[in-house]
Motif scaffolding. Structure first.
Motif, PDB file in Angstrom:
ATOM      1  N   MET A 147      45.170  33.066  53.847  1.00 51.25           N
ATOM      2  CA  MET A 147      44.785  33.849  55.020  1.00 51.25           C
ATOM      3  C   MET A 147      43.915  35.009  54.588  1.00 51.25           C
ATOM      4  O   MET A 147      43.993  35.481  53.473  1.00 51.25           O
ATOM      5  N   ILE A 148      43.149  35.489  55.470  1.00 47.85           N
ATOM      6  CA  ILE A 148      42.214  36.574  55.225  1.00 47.85           C
ATOM      7  C   ILE A 148      42.919  37.943  55.128  1.00 47.85           C
ATOM      8  O   ILE A 148      42.397  38.859  54.531  1.00 47.85           O
ATOM      9  N   LEU A 149      44.116  38.061  55.695  1.00 46.93           N
ATOM     10  CA  LEU A 149      44.852  39.324  55.701  1.00 46.93           C
ATOM     11  C   LEU A 149      45.643  39.506  54.415  1.00 46.93           C
ATOM     12  O   LEU A 149      46.186  38.548  53.875  1.00 46.93           O
ATOM     13  N   SER A 150      45.764  40.755  53.971  1.00 44.42           N
ATOM     14  CA  SER A 150      46.569  41.046  52.791  1.00 44.42           C
ATOM     15  C   SER A 150      48.045  40.829  53.108  1.00 44.42           C
ATOM     16  O   SER A 150      48.453  40.788  54.280  1.00 44.42           O
ATOM     17  N   GLN A 151      48.843  40.730  52.071  1.00 42.71           N
ATOM     18  CA  GLN A 151      50.284  40.566  52.258  1.00 42.71           C
ATOM     19  C   GLN A 151      50.866  41.775  52.998  1.00 42.71           C
ATOM     20  O   GLN A 151      51.711  41.620  53.876  1.00 42.71           O
ATOM     21  N   THR A 152      50.401  42.967  52.668  1.00 41.49           N
ATOM     22  CA  THR A 152      50.892  44.170  53.338  1.00 41.49           C
ATOM     23  C   THR A 152      50.566  44.137  54.830  1.00 41.49           C
ATOM     24  O   THR A 152      51.393  44.505  55.661  1.00 41.49           O
ATOM     25  N   CYS A 153      49.380  43.670  55.180  1.00 38.81           N
ATOM     26  CA  CYS A 153      48.993  43.578  56.586  1.00 38.81           C
ATOM     27  C   CYS A 153      49.841  42.541  57.309  1.00 38.81           C
ATOM     28  O   CYS A 153      50.264  42.754  58.449  1.00 38.81           O
ATOM     29  N   GLN A 154      50.097  41.422  56.658  1.00 41.26           N
ATOM     30  CA  GLN A 154      50.965  40.406  57.251  1.00 41.26           C
ATOM     31  C   GLN A 154      52.366  40.978  57.509  1.00 41.26           C
ATOM     32  O   GLN A 154      52.946  40.755  58.576  1.00 41.26           O
ATOM     33  N   ILE A 155      52.889  41.735  56.544  1.00 39.06           N
ATOM     34  CA  ILE A 155      54.204  42.363  56.696  1.00 39.06           C
ATOM     35  C   ILE A 155      54.185  43.367  57.837  1.00 39.06           C
ATOM     36  O   ILE A 155      55.124  43.434  58.637  1.00 39.06           O
ATOM     37  N   ALA A 156      53.118  44.148  57.938  1.00 33.02           N
ATOM     38  CA  ALA A 156      53.010  45.141  59.013  1.00 33.02           C
ATOM     39  C   ALA A 156      53.015  44.452  60.378  1.00 33.02           C
ATOM     40  O   ALA A 156      53.715  44.890  61.304  1.00 33.02           O
ATOM     41  N   ILE A 157      52.276  43.373  60.521  1.00 31.32           N
ATOM     42  CA  ILE A 157      52.217  42.670  61.808  1.00 31.32           C
ATOM     43  C   ILE A 157      53.552  42.015  62.133  1.00 31.32           C
ATOM     44  O   ILE A 157      54.033  42.084  63.268  1.00 31.32           O
ATOM     45  N   LYS A 158      54.193  41.404  61.140  1.00 32.68           N
ATOM     46  CA  LYS A 158      55.512  40.811  61.383  1.00 32.68           C
ATOM     47  C   LYS A 158      56.523  41.885  61.775  1.00 32.68           C
ATOM     48  O   LYS A 158      57.349  41.677  62.667  1.00 32.68           O
ATOM     49  N   SER A 159      56.456  43.035  61.131  1.00 30.78           N
ATOM     50  CA  SER A 159      57.367  44.139  61.450  1.00 30.78           C
ATOM     51  C   SER A 159      57.145  44.631  62.871  1.00 30.78           C
ATOM     52  O   SER A 159      58.100  44.833  63.629  1.00 30.78           O
ATOM     53  N   VAL A 160      55.895  44.825  63.245  1.00 32.16           N
ATOM     54  CA  VAL A 160      55.579  45.270  64.601  1.00 32.16           C
ATOM     55  C   VAL A 160      56.009  44.223  65.623  1.00 32.16           C
ATOM     56  O   VAL A 160      56.493  44.552  66.703  1.00 32.16           O
ATOM     57  N   ALA A 161      55.853  42.954  65.279  1.00 31.18           N
ATOM     58  CA  ALA A 161      56.300  41.882  66.173  1.00 31.18           C
ATOM     59  C   ALA A 161      57.793  41.999  66.425  1.00 31.18           C
ATOM     60  O   ALA A 161      58.252  41.904  67.567  1.00 31.18           O
ATOM     61  N   TYR A 162      58.544  42.248  65.379  1.00 32.23           N
ATOM     62  CA  TYR A 162      59.987  42.390  65.536  1.00 32.23           C
ATOM     63  C   TYR A 162      60.322  43.661  66.322  1.00 32.23           C
ATOM     64  O   TYR A 162      61.131  43.640  67.251  1.00 32.23           O
ATOM     65  N   ILE A 163      59.676  44.760  65.965  1.00 30.27           N
ATOM     66  CA  ILE A 163      59.923  46.037  66.644  1.00 30.27           C
ATOM     67  C   ILE A 163      59.571  45.938  68.123  1.00 30.27           C
ATOM     68  O   ILE A 163      60.276  46.475  68.974  1.00 30.27           O
ATOM     69  N   SER A 164      58.491  45.235  68.442  1.00 29.22           N
ATOM     70  CA  SER A 164      58.073  45.117  69.842  1.00 29.22           C
ATOM     71  C   SER A 164      59.119  44.402  70.688  1.00 29.22           C
ATOM     72  O   SER A 164      59.227  44.645  71.880  1.00 29.22           O
TER      73      SER A 164
END
Length: 141
Positions: free
Chosen positions: A1-18
């Protein structure tokens, strides 16, 4: 994927938080639910808080949460904070000279894909991730 691992983690975290419906979610819970390193999660979340994309509270019941205004923001804002604004324009092979005039071997094949991917991140808001089932162990792992 084009996104860094940190960015993937940030998006997954926000998905859960949302999906937490304005409740605070701490790093330990995030680490368990998305199966990622707590230190990496904390660092990514701090960057989002610093840039106003996420809110946090301290104390025994503290953690991270999204305000109503933050839920309206596109996921592209997370990508910009974590990976930088030019991630969808930079060469996938990391070549500095890659351009339309001096393309790398992958340039022409990926131009439209990168534009489409950027559009998806622009049009997908954090709010659109609210319908997640917080008990789903598969979705974010």
């Amino acid at each position: 994927m084009i996104l860094s691992q940190t960015c993937q983690i940030a998006i997954k975290s926000v998905a859960y938080i949302s999906g937490a419906k304005n409740a605070c979610v701490n790093v330990k819970e995030l680490a368990e639910k998305i199966d990622e390193n707590p230190h990496t999660i904390a660092k990514a979340m701090q960057g989002l808080v610093k840039n106003g994309l996420l809110s946090s509270s301290t104390g025994p019941n503290g953690g991270f949460y999204l305000t109503n205004k933050q839920t309206k923001l596109p996921l592209l804002e997370i990508v910009k904070v974590v990976d930088g604004a030019n991630i969808f324009e930079s060469c996938v092979l990391g070549l500095k000279q890659c351009s339309e005039k001096h393309p790398c071997p992958m340039h022409d094949k990926l131009v439209l894909v990168r534009k489409d991917l950027k559009t998806i991140f622009e049009k997908t808001s954090m709010e659109q991730m609210v319908s997640l089932d917080l008990d789903s162990q598969v979705f974010l792992r």
